[in-house]
Each structure stands twice: as structure tokens, then as C-alpha cells.
Write an enzyme that holds these catalytic residues in place. Structure first.
Site, PDB file in Angstrom:
ATOM      1  N   HIS A  27      23.665  56.025 -29.504  1.00  0.00           N
ATOM      2  CA  HIS A  27      24.366  55.474 -28.341  1.00  0.00           C
ATOM      3  C   HIS A  27      23.419  55.242 -27.165  1.00  0.00           C
ATOM      4  O   HIS A  27      23.864  55.141 -26.018  1.00  0.00           O
ATOM      5  CB  HIS A  27      25.547  56.361 -27.923  1.00  0.00           C
ATOM      6  CG  HIS A  27      26.701  56.296 -28.886  1.00  0.00           C
ATOM      7  ND1 HIS A  27      27.784  55.476 -28.700  1.00  0.00           N
ATOM      8  CD2 HIS A  27      26.920  56.946 -30.056  1.00  0.00           C
ATOM      9  CE1 HIS A  27      28.631  55.630 -29.716  1.00  0.00           C
ATOM     10  NE2 HIS A  27      28.121  56.504 -30.552  1.00  0.00           N
ATOM     11  N   SER A 123      25.420  51.316 -41.426  1.00  0.00           N
ATOM     12  CA  SER A 123      25.355  49.925 -40.979  1.00  0.00           C
ATOM     13  C   SER A 123      25.421  48.922 -42.115  1.00  0.00           C
ATOM     14  O   SER A 123      24.585  48.033 -42.255  1.00  0.00           O
ATOM     15  CB  SER A 123      24.104  49.671 -40.135  1.00  0.00           C
ATOM     16  OG  SER A 123      24.312  48.567 -39.299  1.00  0.00           O
ATOM     17  N   SER A 125      27.514  46.660 -42.087  1.00  0.00           N
ATOM     18  CA  SER A 125      27.783  45.385 -41.419  1.00  0.00           C
ATOM     19  C   SER A 125      26.486  44.664 -41.060  1.00  0.00           C
ATOM     20  O   SER A 125      26.337  43.459 -41.307  1.00  0.00           O
ATOM     21  CB  SER A 125      28.630  45.615 -40.170  1.00  0.00           C
ATOM     22  OG  SER A 125      27.993  46.509 -39.274  1.00  0.00           O
ATOM     23  N   ASP A 169      20.875  48.299 -35.050  1.00  0.00           N
ATOM     24  CA  ASP A 169      21.124  48.157 -36.486  1.00  0.00           C
ATOM     25  C   ASP A 169      20.439  46.916 -37.044  1.00  0.00           C
ATOM     26  O   ASP A 169      19.797  46.948 -38.095  1.00  0.00           O
ATOM     27  CB  ASP A 169      22.626  48.094 -36.763  1.00  0.00           C
ATOM     28  CG  ASP A 169      23.346  49.361 -36.357  1.00  0.00           C
ATOM     29  OD1 ASP A 169      22.668  50.363 -36.063  1.00  0.00           O
ATOM     30  OD2 ASP A 169      24.590  49.341 -36.332  1.00  0.00           O
TER      31      ASP A 169
END
Length: 378
Positions: A27, A123, A125, A169
Site C-alpha cells: 500500500h 496479481s 489481473s 503489479d
């Protein structure tokens, strides 16, 4: 299911891109901070054949409906892409939005396969996005470099998919190298490859997939990002990257307790990334264990994105001899990682599995990953 079974002919080319594990730096990316991910040897493959019209058709081995989804290049927008196929269509749309001229381009038939676990914080995606972005860039002869493609992937995920993620990512999936981590400055996008040297030190990274699925587009992630933006605004800085550990006492005076704890996580996590890079370079991977554990404790207590399954995985791994362990990924589920001696892998896996059973949790999926090469034409 295969490309041939869906479309009735063989693909012209295949591209693949890896998932990623974030060694440390959670984050921090959307706060203009530092991250230290590596690409893993779990990949998503995009089999592709050019078409003569402006249609893009997308299908995948994991879509139970089986049939391809079709859109023309002129129809692409955040309003027209839905579900998992948005990770493919969104890239084509984002390339145009980010300045590439697609006016004379023709479409593709695309088939996606993957062995990157979905919902585990590895990840999956970005692996789709980066493989497709590299393929479209090559096949359309757009001439974009990998750092630009990482920005395209992030733009697509933010605006087409609707997940407010940072650029970590995509950078890991595109820039990763074997047995190394990618040290990324998320403000400047400057990168450095840092030797991980696990092989030489007899170490492995064990992924403990809790099988508690998470979704970035849901509220918890967005709420944490909003807290970070609020904290930066109150502190009068562009992003939390501009706040140092020495600034935290002043921040505590100005912020409410929850916002302060969110800020403290990001600020201390940025410092932990810098400390980890220095430690890897000076002392090697066996010296970073305490930094990994401190990162997990910060995510658990200050950022509050862990779940009991992740805490149990980390605690059990450490009790049974791991060098270090932490949750990885966006949180609210997903996976933990443990840095372990190669010969201890079996014992730690058994201990974690037994601890989950005793707690009444689903059996975790535990496996090793190795730092691997980034996106490529196969």
C-alpha cells in the site's frame, strides 16, 4: 478448452506474463512510495491471432460460459467492458486513451490461460494486462517501452476495471528478472534490479494461499486509499512519500487516531523497503526476516488489512523456523509469504496445514515460487 476449440483454428502467436509476489512494500505504491516485488514462475498466457476487421474477441480457459466476448475497437469504453474480459478490452482502450493511434488498426482473437491463482494476492489481473499489453504493443507496432506499458496497465485497471490500484503489479510483471527483485520508486518510476540470491543461500519463498478471496474493487481497499489521501492533505504534502518517520509525532497531533495509524503504516513501510534493499545488498536475504515480520505487524495493527487466516499463517511459519513471514498483496484475504530454508519447506507446510485444520479454516494452498523473468513473447 483451447484457442483452437473456441475459434476453430490455431493462434498466430503466444505471449505470457507472470504474477508477482511483493517481498515488502504494501500500500505504498499509490502513495508515491517504494515497493520491492518480484515476478514469479506462475504465468498467464495470451494466445492471439490477428483479424482483418476491428473486432476483438476474448475467451478464456476459466470462463465457464465458454463463448468469446466480442467488441469492436470503436465500442471500447469503461461502460462497455465487464467482468474478467475487462482486463483484456481495457488494455486496448487504455492504449488509445494514453496516446496510441488505433484508427487504422485491426482486431484480434484472444484466448487466456493462467496458472496464477486468482484471489490469492499474486496479481493474476496484472498478469493478464501485461501479457496482453506487450502483445498488442508488438502486433500493432506501437513502439512503447515497458515502463509505459506498466502505466497503460495501471490506467486500464483504474478506469476500465474500476480498481484504484497503484503501478507496482504491472511493473513487476513487465520488468521482473530471474532470482531478483524490482526496486521501484512509484513517483519517478525509476527501477533497479536487486539480487535476491535465494538459490545461493538455500532459501525459498513459500506462498501460503489462505483461499480467503479478496477483491480490490471492493470497499476496504478504496477506504484505505482515501485515508491516505486525507492524511496527506492534512499534513500538507503531495503524497505520504513526503512524510518521514521523524514526522510521525507531528502527524499524530494533527490526525485522528485511525487516519494516523494508516499514515504510520505507509511511512514506516516505505522505510522498511529502503532498509530491505540496503540489507539485501550488504548482508543478503537471511538478514531481512525481522523487516518482513514488522511489515506484517504494521498491516495487521495499523492498516488493519489482515485476516485471522493470514495472521495464523505468519505466526505458524515463524514458530516453525521461517526466516521471516508477512501477508502480501492488498489484504482482506489472499496469501502470506514465508522465507524458509529449502529443507524446512515440508515441515513448515505441514505445520501451517495442521494449524488451519485445528482452527477450522479451509485447507490452505501452500507452494513455492521463484523469482522469474517478466512478460515475454513465448
Amino acid at each position: 478448452m483451447t484457442f483452437q476449440q473456441v475459434y476453430g483454428y490455431e493462434p498466430t502467436v503466444r505471449y505470457s506474463a507472470p504474477g508477482r509476489v511483493n517481498l515488502i512494500g504494501e500500500h505504498t505504491d499509490y502513495n508515491d512510495g517504494y515497493v520491492l516485488p518480484f515476478a514469479i514462475d506462475r504465468r498467464t498466457t495470451a494466445s492471439i491471432a490477428p483479424r482483418q476487421d476491428r473486432v476483438i474477441r476474448v475467451a478464456s480457459a476459466f470462463d465457464e460460459t465458454g463463448g468469446p466476448v466480442s467488441l469492436t475497437l470503436d465500442e471500447l469504453s469503461p461502460d462497455t467492458v465487464h467482468g474478467w474480459s475487462a482486463y483484456v478490452f481495457g488494455i486496448a482502450w487504455a492504449l488509445g486513451e494514453q496516446g496510441s493511434d488505433l484508427a487504422g488498426k485491426t482486431g484480434f482473437d484472444v484466448f487466456i490461460e493462467s496458472d496464477v491463482p486468482v484471489g490469492a494476492g499474486l496479481s493474476s489481473s496484472a498478469a493478464i494486462e501485461c501479457g496482453v499489453a506487450l502483445a498488442f504493443n508488438d502486433l500493432w507496432e506501437l513502439g512503447l517501452d515497458r515502463k509505459t506499458l506498466a502505466r497503460v496497465g495501471q490506467y486500464s485497471e483504474n478506469h476500465a476495471v474500476g480498481a484504484p490500484t497503484g503501478i507496482m503489479d504491472q511493473s513487476a510483471s513487465l520488468l521482473g528478472e530471474q532470482d531478483a527483485v524490482v526496486f521501484l520508486d512509484c513517483r519517478t518510476l525509476d527501477t533497479a534490479v536487486v539480487d535476491l540470491a535465494l538459490e545461493a543461500n538455500g532459501l525459498e519463498v513459500l506462498v501460503i494461499d489462505t483461499r480467503v478471496e479478496h477483491a480490490h474493487a471492493t470497499g476496504g481497499y478504496a477506504a484505505r486509499r482515501a485515508s491516505c489521501e486525507q492524511g496527506a492533505q492534512v499534513l500538507g504534502v503531495e503524497a505520504l512519500r513526503d512524510v518521514s518517520v521523524d514526522d510521525l509525532p507531528r502527524a499524530q497531533e494533527l490526525l485522528d487516531d485511525e487516519t494516523f495509524r494508516r499514515v504510520r503504516h505507509v511511512v514506516t513501510e516505505d522505510q522498511r523497503v529502503l532498509d530491505t534493499v540496503r540489507t539485501l545488498r550488504e548482508h543478503g536475504p537471511r538478514a531481512i526476516g525481522s523487516l518482513l515480520v514488522a511489515s506484517h505487524e504494521s498491516m495487521r495493527d495499523d492498516f488493519e488489512i489482515s485476516v485471522p487466516e493470514l495472521d495464523l499463517a505468519v505466526a505458524t511459519a515463524m514458530e516453525h523456523g521461517a526466516v521471516g513471514a508477512r501477508m502480501t498483496g492488498g489484504g482482506f484475504g489472499g496469501a502470506a509469504i514465508a522465507l524458509v530454508d529449502r529443507e524446512a519447506r515440508g515441515a513448515i507446510t505441514a505445520a501451517v496445514t495442521a494449524a488451519f485444520a485445528a482452527a477450522g479454516y479451509r485447507e490452505p494452498n501452500v507452494f513455492t515460487v521463484h523469482a522469474a523473468q517478466g512478460a515475454r513473447r513465448d
